[in-house]
Design a protein around this motif. Structure first.
Motif, PDB file in Angstrom:
ATOM      1  N   VAL A   1       0.260  -1.195   0.227  1.00  9.01           N
ATOM      2  CA  VAL A   1      -0.302   0.165   0.157  1.00  9.01           C
ATOM      3  C   VAL A   1       0.963   1.156  -0.024  1.00  9.01           C
ATOM      4  O   VAL A   1       1.925   1.314   0.785  1.00  9.01           O
ATOM      5  N   THR A   2       0.607   2.001  -1.099  1.00  4.39           N
ATOM      6  CA  THR A   2       1.479   3.174  -0.885  1.00  4.39           C
ATOM      7  C   THR A   2       0.785   4.853  -0.689  1.00  4.39           C
ATOM      8  O   THR A   2       1.311   5.731  -0.282  1.00  4.39           O
ATOM      9  N   HIS A   3      -0.364   4.608  -0.802  1.00  5.87           N
ATOM     10  CA  HIS A   3      -1.093   5.954  -0.497  1.00  5.87           C
ATOM     11  C   HIS A   3      -3.050   5.428  -0.341  1.00  5.87           C
ATOM     12  O   HIS A   3      -3.290   4.352  -0.475  1.00  5.87           O
ATOM     13  N   MET A   4      -3.389   6.053   0.913  1.00  6.32           N
ATOM     14  CA  MET A   4      -4.566   5.942   1.734  1.00  6.32           C
ATOM     15  C   MET A   4      -5.271   6.949   1.671  1.00  6.32           C
ATOM     16  O   MET A   4      -4.466   8.024   2.411  1.00  6.32           O
ATOM     17  N   GLU A   5      -6.669   7.635   1.974  1.00  6.75           N
ATOM     18  CA  GLU A   5      -6.807   8.464   2.063  1.00  6.75           C
ATOM     19  C   GLU A   5      -8.828   7.983   1.958  1.00  6.75           C
ATOM     20  O   GLU A   5      -8.666   7.354   2.437  1.00  6.75           O
ATOM     21  N   THR A   6      -9.320   9.189   2.896  1.00  7.99           N
ATOM     22  CA  THR A   6     -10.499   8.599   3.140  1.00  7.99           C
ATOM     23  C   THR A   6     -11.546   9.767   2.868  1.00  7.99           C
ATOM     24  O   THR A   6     -11.165  10.969   3.321  1.00  7.99           O
ATOM     25  N   GLY A   7     -12.907   9.649   2.722  1.00  9.20           N
ATOM     26  CA  GLY A   7     -13.451  10.870   2.863  1.00  9.20           C
ATOM     27  C   GLY A   7     -14.817  10.148   3.960  1.00  9.20           C
ATOM     28  O   GLY A   7     -14.867   9.368   4.593  1.00  9.20           O
TER      29      GLY A   7
END
Length: 437
Positions: A134-140
């Motif tokens: 996993v290189t990137h994670m984001e949430t909304g």
């Protein structure tokens, strides 16, 4: 209810396929929820991690419920724990029969747990990818998104809830979460060892004779006449008739040294200062065993055999908070503890189990602020107590302060003389803040 305006690929994405991440996946396998598990490493072809795991009685119950306990190949029960303080007279002994449990704990190999859980996971209907970094994670508000490399291809996936169980590697990327770090300036050396008195005990046991002279005390501690049948059954596949199941924790100014019963010997966890670790690891077997004997003392006689040795630095790391929008941290991603009381992995398993319970109870609320708030509230006390207890032990016992030395000796002696207090402490080490209630 789930808002229909949001489209997502999975109900959960679990980032980290170690034992804690796999425990969560196994606990949810019959929930009807869709899951993706991403593990950065591939499955090793041979045993690579020699670390011993000291499982509490509570963790055994979790692994039983997950259906993996009986398939572990090498389990050694701990019936007695002997705690002492170098340079002091105080000591305490905890016994399973006094606490009212089959065993105080169980020693297993990390690699065995990993492979057993991985095998169980292959029978489940869920997507599992190894070698997925996993290189990137984001949430909304409605879902979380991860980006990962798999087979030299960049992929993306979304879910109602992102569960981070990667040991803390991604914590810095998660907005709203801060990782607190305290370097203990200690290293742990782990290895398998055998001792002189233990070998003599095995020989006497095999021949059906009793130890004599000064060794009789050792034999009585080991065999404990009147052992309940439930204690004998506690091994469940572990070697019988050869492992008395006594663990030793000895506190020294440099840090604790633990000997955990494992097979026909002990799993050693030896805390040393950073400036000595490479020197000790570089010793030949004879010099290493002599150094260990001089440090631990003569309770088990000479150390006569040692296996492969490895070392790793020790630090306290914990995230605050452990939940943010559509994201929750569990296991070592939430807290990494000193191994002094063997609480870290057990705490992580309780994270996974209680998160699964919350999700199963309210599946439609998976990933919502209400669900994450309930989980965080449930885990707060257990996590805080485990962290504080472990950190306090390290600070109280890893020094040569004469006043604290007296306090340590008095405290251990007092604990040994107060059965109800001893039971209280033992049950919270085994089951967490709830104490098995």
């Amino acid at each position: 209810m789930v808002d229909a305006q949001y489209q997502y690929d999975y109900d959960l994405i679990i980032i980290g396929g170690g034992p804690v991440g796999m425990a969560l996946a196994l606990a949810l396998r019959n929930s009807g929820l869709s899951m993706l598990l991403l593990e950065a490493r591939g499955l090793p072809e041979k045993a690579e991690d020699p670390r011993p795991l000291a499982l509490s009685q509570g963790s055994r119950l979790v692994l039983q419920r997950l259906g993996v306990w009986k398939t572990l190949s090498d389990v050694t029960p701990i019936f007695t724990i002997h705690v002492s303080n170098q340079g002091g007279l105080g000591r305490t002994v905890m016994m399973a029969r006094e606490i009212g449990v089959p065993a105080l704990g169980y020693v297993v190999n990390y690699d065995d747990v990993f492979r057993t859980m991985h095998k169980a996971l292959q029978k489940c209907e869920m997507d599992c990818l190894t070698g997925a970094q996993v290189t990137h994670m984001e949430t909304g508000d409605g879902f979380g998104r991860v980006e990962f490399e798999h087979g030299e291809i960049t992929k993306k996936a979304t879910a109602r809830l992102l569960v981070v169980a990667d040991g803390g590697r991604l914590t810095a990327q998660i907005e709203g979460i801060t990782q607190q770090v305290h370097d203990y300036e200690q290293w742990a050396i782990v290895a398998r060892v055998k001792t002189e008195h233990f070998e003599e005990h095995l020989a006497e046991q095999a021949s059906g004779t009793e130890l004599s002279g000064t060794k009789q005390t050792f034999a009585r501690i080991r065999t404990r006449p009147g052992m309940q049948s439930s204690q004998v059954r506690a091994a469940e596949g572990a070697p019988r008739g050869r492992q008395p199941g006594v663990a030793y924790e000895r506190f020294t100014p440099e840090g604790p040294v633990a000997l955990l019963p494992a097979g026909d010997g002990f799993a050693l966890v030896w805390t040393v200062s950073p400036d000595k670790v490479q020197e000790i690891l570089g010793l030949d077997d004879t010099a290493f065993l002599e150094r260990l004997h001089g440090h631990f003392g003569d309770r088990l006689g000479k150390f006569i055999e040692v296996g492969k040795r490895s070392g790793f630095p020790l630090a306290l790391k914990y995230a605050t908070p452990v939940t943010v929008s559509r994201t929750v941290l569990i296991g070592n991603a939430a807290q990494t503890l000193h191994p002094v009381a063997g609480q870290g992995f057990n705490l992580g398993l309780r994270d996974a189990w209680e998160l699964a319970e919350e999700i199963i109870a309210f599946p439609a609320e998976t990933g919502t602020p209400a669900m994450l708030g309930r989980y965080s509230s449930k885990r707060r006390l257990d996590s805080s107590m485990g962290r504080t207890f472990t950190d306090s032990l390290v600070k109280l016992f890893s020094n040569d302060n004469p006043f604290l030395g007296t306090v340590r000796s008095m405290g251990l002696s007092a604990l040994d003389c107060l059965p109800q207090l001893k039971k209280f402490v033992a049950r919270r080490m085994m089951f967490g803040a709830r104490g098995g209630s």
